[in-house]
Write an enzyme that holds these catalytic residues in place. Structure first.
Site, PDB file in Angstrom:
ATOM      1  N   LYS A 110       0.845  -1.190   0.000  1.00  0.00           N
ATOM      2  CA  LYS A 110       0.000   0.000   0.000  1.00  0.00           C
ATOM      3  C   LYS A 110       0.879   1.238   0.000  1.00  0.00           C
ATOM      4  O   LYS A 110       1.870   1.306   0.720  1.00  0.00           O
ATOM      5  CB  LYS A 110      -0.851   0.050   1.265  1.00  0.00           C
ATOM      6  CG  LYS A 110      -1.706  -1.165   1.425  1.00  0.00           C
ATOM      7  CD  LYS A 110      -3.132  -0.869   1.108  1.00  0.00           C
ATOM      8  CE  LYS A 110      -3.916  -2.163   1.205  1.00  0.00           C
ATOM      9  NZ  LYS A 110      -5.211  -2.088   0.581  1.00  0.00           N
ATOM     10  N   ASN A 165      -5.327   3.543  -0.746  1.00  0.00           N
ATOM     11  CA  ASN A 165      -5.677   2.226  -1.277  1.00  0.00           C
ATOM     12  C   ASN A 165      -4.959   1.984  -2.607  1.00  0.00           C
ATOM     13  O   ASN A 165      -5.298   1.084  -3.365  1.00  0.00           O
ATOM     14  CB  ASN A 165      -7.188   2.140  -1.463  1.00  0.00           C
ATOM     15  CG  ASN A 165      -7.605   0.804  -2.028  1.00  0.00           C
ATOM     16  OD1 ASN A 165      -6.961  -0.213  -1.787  1.00  0.00           O
ATOM     17  ND2 ASN A 165      -8.668   0.788  -2.817  1.00  0.00           N
ATOM     18  N   ILE A 216     -10.562 -17.358   0.420  1.00  0.00           N
ATOM     19  CA  ILE A 216     -10.849 -16.069   1.051  1.00  0.00           C
ATOM     20  C   ILE A 216     -12.248 -15.562   0.725  1.00  0.00           C
ATOM     21  O   ILE A 216     -12.746 -14.639   1.350  1.00  0.00           O
ATOM     22  CB  ILE A 216      -9.776 -15.041   0.658  1.00  0.00           C
ATOM     23  CG1 ILE A 216      -8.383 -15.592   0.943  1.00  0.00           C
ATOM     24  CG2 ILE A 216      -9.952 -13.722   1.377  1.00  0.00           C
ATOM     25  CD1 ILE A 216      -8.131 -16.035   2.372  1.00  0.00           C
ATOM     26  N   GLY A 217     -12.896 -16.164  -0.261  1.00  0.00           N
ATOM     27  CA  GLY A 217     -14.290 -15.787  -0.478  1.00  0.00           C
ATOM     28  C   GLY A 217     -14.729 -15.767  -1.920  1.00  0.00           C
ATOM     29  O   GLY A 217     -15.643 -16.473  -2.320  1.00  0.00           O
ATOM     30  N   GLU A 273     -19.236 -15.331  -4.001  1.00  0.00           N
ATOM     31  CA  GLU A 273     -19.421 -13.878  -4.164  1.00  0.00           C
ATOM     32  C   GLU A 273     -19.735 -13.432  -5.591  1.00  0.00           C
ATOM     33  O   GLU A 273     -19.357 -12.329  -5.998  1.00  0.00           O
ATOM     34  CB  GLU A 273     -18.174 -13.119  -3.621  1.00  0.00           C
ATOM     35  CG  GLU A 273     -17.908 -13.411  -2.149  1.00  0.00           C
ATOM     36  CD  GLU A 273     -16.724 -12.648  -1.558  1.00  0.00           C
ATOM     37  OE1 GLU A 273     -16.326 -11.618  -2.116  1.00  0.00           O
ATOM     38  OE2 GLU A 273     -16.203 -13.101  -0.518  1.00  0.00           O
ATOM     39  N   ARG A 297      -6.020  -2.557 -12.026  1.00  0.00           N
ATOM     40  CA  ARG A 297      -7.210  -2.746 -11.204  1.00  0.00           C
ATOM     41  C   ARG A 297      -7.714  -1.410 -10.651  1.00  0.00           C
ATOM     42  O   ARG A 297      -6.956  -0.618 -10.108  1.00  0.00           O
ATOM     43  CB  ARG A 297      -6.891  -3.713 -10.069  1.00  0.00           C
ATOM     44  CG  ARG A 297      -8.053  -3.985  -9.203  1.00  0.00           C
ATOM     45  CD  ARG A 297      -8.263  -5.461  -8.873  1.00  0.00           C
ATOM     46  NE  ARG A 297      -9.583  -5.597  -8.278  1.00  0.00           N
ATOM     47  CZ  ARG A 297     -10.670  -5.976  -8.927  1.00  0.00           C
ATOM     48  NH1 ARG A 297     -10.595  -6.305 -10.188  1.00  0.00           N
ATOM     49  NH2 ARG A 297     -11.837  -6.043  -8.320  1.00  0.00           N
ATOM     50  N   TRP A 302     -12.736   2.243   2.347  1.00  0.00           N
ATOM     51  CA  TRP A 302     -12.843   2.136   0.891  1.00  0.00           C
ATOM     52  C   TRP A 302     -14.043   2.883   0.328  1.00  0.00           C
ATOM     53  O   TRP A 302     -14.421   2.709  -0.811  1.00  0.00           O
ATOM     54  CB  TRP A 302     -12.840   0.665   0.456  1.00  0.00           C
ATOM     55  CG  TRP A 302     -11.450   0.089   0.489  1.00  0.00           C
ATOM     56  CD1 TRP A 302     -10.289   0.786   0.662  1.00  0.00           C
ATOM     57  CD2 TRP A 302     -11.070  -1.286   0.346  1.00  0.00           C
ATOM     58  NE1 TRP A 302      -9.213  -0.082   0.640  1.00  0.00           N
ATOM     59  CE2 TRP A 302      -9.661  -1.352   0.446  1.00  0.00           C
ATOM     60  CE3 TRP A 302     -11.786  -2.468   0.146  1.00  0.00           C
ATOM     61  CZ2 TRP A 302      -8.953  -2.549   0.357  1.00  0.00           C
ATOM     62  CZ3 TRP A 302     -11.079  -3.656   0.059  1.00  0.00           C
ATOM     63  CH2 TRP A 302      -9.687  -3.698   0.158  1.00  0.00           C
ATOM     64  N   HIS A 355      -2.460 -12.546  -6.957  1.00  0.00           N
ATOM     65  CA  HIS A 355      -2.407 -11.366  -7.837  1.00  0.00           C
ATOM     66  C   HIS A 355      -1.771 -11.709  -9.168  1.00  0.00           C
ATOM     67  O   HIS A 355      -1.718 -10.879 -10.064  1.00  0.00           O
ATOM     68  CB  HIS A 355      -1.644 -10.233  -7.163  1.00  0.00           C
ATOM     69  CG  HIS A 355      -2.232  -9.854  -5.845  1.00  0.00           C
ATOM     70  ND1 HIS A 355      -1.876 -10.483  -4.672  1.00  0.00           N
ATOM     71  CD2 HIS A 355      -3.175  -8.952  -5.513  1.00  0.00           C
ATOM     72  CE1 HIS A 355      -2.571  -9.965  -3.675  1.00  0.00           C
ATOM     73  NE2 HIS A 355      -3.358  -9.041  -4.155  1.00  0.00           N
TER      74      HIS A 355
HETATM   75  N1  GLN Z   1     -13.815 -11.921   0.604  1.00  0.00           N
HETATM   76  C1  GLN Z   1     -13.195 -11.069  -0.350  1.00  0.00           C
HETATM   77  C2  GLN Z   1     -12.845 -11.842  -1.604  1.00  0.00           C
HETATM   78  O1  GLN Z   1     -12.477 -12.962  -1.522  1.00  0.00           O
HETATM   79  C3  GLN Z   1     -11.935 -10.458   0.197  1.00  0.00           C
HETATM   80  C4  GLN Z   1     -11.271  -9.608  -0.831  1.00  0.00           C
HETATM   81  C5  GLN Z   1     -10.136  -8.795  -0.284  1.00  0.00           C
HETATM   82  O2  GLN Z   1      -9.597  -9.084   0.747  1.00  0.00           O
HETATM   83  N2  GLN Z   1      -9.731  -7.779  -0.991  1.00  0.00           N
HETATM   84  O3  GLN Z   1     -12.911 -11.336  -2.688  1.00  0.00           O
HETATM   85 ZN    ZN Z   2      -7.382  -9.800   0.573  1.00  0.00          ZN
END
Ligand code: GLN
Ligand code: ZN
Length: 756
Positions: free
Chosen positions: A114, A119, A431-432, A484, A515, A561, A695
């Protein structure tokens, strides 16, 4: 009175640069096409800047990926592993930015961090012991010449040598001081070349000067600039932003800079420094008075007071922004759907250029307060502002100590949860988010435009969720997610479902590389009107016996954010958000969701840069806001959190004190030093340091992941370690996601067997 900006957005009002880069990455276009788009954007931005009457116009604020990376390449700080790929200049640059996996080799990207308290992420330059630092490029000269051909004398902008050396990572035994002579020599050559090319000014950005500096840092800064400024050169503007330079103000004044840029928005002491020590005659003070980070119109009355105070202190001033406009979107003109009361109060990059022109007119008038511009703005600030909700205010006011404490204590919950879930050692999870394919984005966009019925959209999303659950079960993950697919963005999605927010259509801000994010705007008091995620999570859970995590974004991240209000405190906004997310947490739990993840991806980001401000200005409300979110759940409900970085060594106790049951974080791109910090702090929260970098499109091998796990196990008890990627998978394709996660599960199994 003259006007200046520190930098302008570069991605394009319609994100043209993003799309051009992505076409190039996919091999759908060539370097010439990419360069052509870049040039068109630069000239368009130049025209906007000069057309607004701006006096000092930067060049070189453009970048294909990141300015720190540009600086590293300019100085020939290209690590061996990238040189050895034998790619051309542009592809080597992108290999450093994104990693490379192809016929020429397999290398990871540089680490990304960062950029101070924003951000935006920069690429961390890596300097090897045998690096041959020298001026290796001509980009600043080319961009200066390009603007000059278009009829504009610009001020080339480069990240300064002090900040460059401070932020670089040294992979061998040499230090910043060892490399400094070569770095300074390269900057000297650059300044001489720019001078020969006709540049009158150059801007060196030194935001590291607003961080806590010790006497050796200050001596280092002085020695660098004493040497650098003695060459044949243009006038130098030393630009600082994101805070004040309280540790070195007098040192800066004593050096022969022709201009000094100070931030009067975030720099809480900037004004008092100038008042106390004065400002040297014959130099220009570039006064950052127009907020480069937020989207509200400038309060001309208070800006005029600052400018008048500076004049009284004897400073010759130039009106400037507080930081680069990179951190705000392009223009309010692209947002005709916004309510008029909002439009009337917003200023994005283009409007900030207009504000600078208006302020210049106001301050050049004999009686500033009598100008039309001044009076119109004063009237706006005096007019009532909508969006207040007394019920929300009352709920925040009624909070007591108990609302911030989850019961029972961590260790008791840990036992209860181990029993409830019966997970294997080294449980695996993600993570989701899962890949946001073109099909997923298209469906959301058709729904938004009303081309798809709600019914069809829900059916589509459920199909995606079902597919995602099936794939995760096939891969053999232990704790699943719904994927998601309904979310464009982890903050915007919640914003859209909360009262008090307003949304833009094109207000993109660059986050890293190609991004962008579109921060929603907190307009009024925040509350939850209806459940936001329950139907998706419960549907996903109905398809499997494994636990499916409910996925929420935490209050601090939503706040950090979003574009925050300036008429109430951040603390007040954070508590409003926390109560809204708390309502959702309790609803998820009541509907059978046993694991709930509350992402605080951005908690670290707004940590004050100076230690003295950390608690009073931030942690004293940020940590409680998170605790408020989950303090009401039952002991057997497992609360996870996730953070997109691992540089929390210095606030590690505060992170533990958030009192989550599990935390996942990024660790794969940085070294694993964080593990020592965890040990030292006797960290009790269970941890999942990311085992691979999402990434980059690279697929990590099983061996690589197993090796990372073994390293982690040297520091973390096997009963506390989780196995997961380092962030959400939404930017990845399925093509790399499935093999990566398959390798992750296989690696976890292998290491699990070794630890039985
Ligand atoms: N839960 C979110 C995802 O998986 C977390 C994203 C993030 O930490 N930037 O997209
Ligand atoms: Zn993350």
């Amino acid at each position: 009175m003259k006007t200046s900006i520190i930098g302008y957005p570069r991605i394009g009002a319609m994100r043209e640069l993003k799309f051009a880069c992505e076409r190039y990455f996919k091999g759908e276009s060539d370097a010439a096409a990419l360069e052509a788009t870049a040039k068109e954007l630069r000239l368009r931005h130049l025209a906007a800047e000069s057309g607004s009457g701006l006096d000092f116009i930067p060049s070189g604020d453009f970048s294909f990926y990141d300015n720190m990376l540009d600086t590293a390449v300019l100085l020939n700080a290209v690590p061996r592993r990238y040189r050895e790929l034998g790619l051309g200049a542009l592809d080597t640059y992108f290999a450093m930015a994104r990693g490379y996996q192809g016929e020429k080799g397999d290398v990871k990207a540089l680490a990304m961090k960062k950029w101070f308290n924003t951000n935006y992420h920069y690429m961390v330059p890596e300097i090897e012991d045998d690096a041959r630092i020298r001026l290796a490029g001509t980009r600043p000269l080319e961009l200066f010449a390009e603007a000059l051909r278009a009829g504009v004398q610009t001020r080339p902008v480069v990240i300064g040598p002090f900040t460059f050396l401070k932020l670089a990572r040294y992979t061998g035994s040499k230090t910043a001081a060892d490399h400094a002579p070569a770095v300074v020599a390269a900057y000297r050559t650059l300044l001489e070349d720019l001078s020969a090319a006709g540049a009158e000014w150059v801007q060196l950005d030194e935001p590291s000067l607003v961080t806590d500096l010790g006497s050796s840092d200050i001596a280092f800064f002085r020695s660098i600039y004493t040497e650098l400024l003695s060459c044949r050169r243009p006038k130098v503007l030393l630009e600082t932003y994101f805070g004040d330079v309280r540790d070195c103000y007098t040192d800066i004044c004593a050096l022969p800079f022709e201009g000094v840029g100070l931030d009067f928005v975030e720099g809480s002491r900037s004004l008092s420094l100038v008042k106390a020590f004065g400002f040297p005659a014959g130099k220009l003070l570039f006064a950052g008075v127009v907020n480069g980070k937020n989207i509200w119109k400038n309060d001309y009355a208070s800006t005029c007071r600052i400018m008048q105070d500076l004049a009284r202190a004897g400073a010759e001033t130039v009106l400037s922004t507080s930081c680069s406009l990179l951190h705000v979107p392009y223009t309010v003109k692209a947002e005709p759907d916004l309510p008029e009361e909002c439009r009337a109060r917003f200023a994005f990059a283009e409007e900030k250029l207009e504000e600078l022109a208006e302020l210049k007119a106001i301050l050049s008038a004999p009686l500033p307060e009598e100008t039309e511009e001044y009076k119109a703005r004063a009237a706006l600030f005096a007019s009532p502002r909508g969006g207040e909700d007394p019920a929300v205010r009352a709920r925040v006011a009624a909070l007591t100590e108990d609302d911030f404490v989850r019961k029972p204590d961590f260790y008791t919950r840990e036992k209860i949860q181990k029993q409830r879930f019966g997970l294997p050692l080294l449980p695996t999870t993600t993570i989701g988010s899962f890949p946001q394919t073109a099909e997923v984005k298209a469906a959301r966009s058709r729904r938004r435009k009303g081309e798809m019925s709600e019914e069809d959209y829900v059916a589509f999303a459920e199909e995606k969720i079902a597919e995602c659950i099936r794939i995760q079960e096939e891969i053999g993950l232990d704790v699943l997610v719904h994927g998601e697919f309904e979310r464009n963005d982890m903050v915007e999605y919640f914003g859209e479902n909360l009262e008090g927010y307003v949304f833009t259509r094109f207000a993109w801000v660059q986050s890293y590389g190609t991004r962008c994010v579109k921060p929603p705007v907190i307009w009024g008091d925040i509350s939850r009107a209806r459940p936001m995620t329950v139907k998706w999570s419960t549907y996903a859970q109905s398809l499997t016996d494994k636990p499916v995590k409910g996925m929420l974004t935490g209050p601090v991240t939503i706040l950090n954010w979003s574009f925050p209000r300036e008429d109430i405190t951040l603390r007040e906004s954070a508590m409003q958000l926390a109560l809204a997310i708390r309502d959702e947490v309790l609803d998820l739990e009541a509907n059978g969701i046993s694991v709930i993840q509350v992402d605080e991806a951005a908690l670290r980001e707004k940590l004050p840069l100076r230690e003295a401000d950390r608690y009073s200005a931030y942690l004293d409300w940020a940590i409680p806001a998170f605790r408020l979110v989950h303090s009401g759940v039952r002991p057997e409900t497992q609360v996870h959190t996730h953070m997109c970085y691992s540089e929390f060594g210095d606030i590690i106790r505060d992170i533990d004190n958030m009192d989550a049951d599990v935390i996942t974080f990024e660790a794969s791109r940085s070294d694993l030093r964080i593990l020592d910090d965890l040990v030292a702090a006797d960290f009790r929260t269970e941890v999942g340091p990311g085992v691979y970098d999402i990434h980059s499109p690279r697929v990590p091998s099983k061996e690589e992941i197993a090796a990372a796990l073994r390293k982690m196990l040297a520091k973390i008890p096997v009963t506390k370690l989780w196995v997961n990627p380092d962030c959400g998978l939404k930017t990845r394709g399925w093509k790399e996601t499935v093999p990566s996660l398959t390798n992750l599960v296989a690696a976890a199994k292998e290491v699990r067997d070794e630890n039985k």
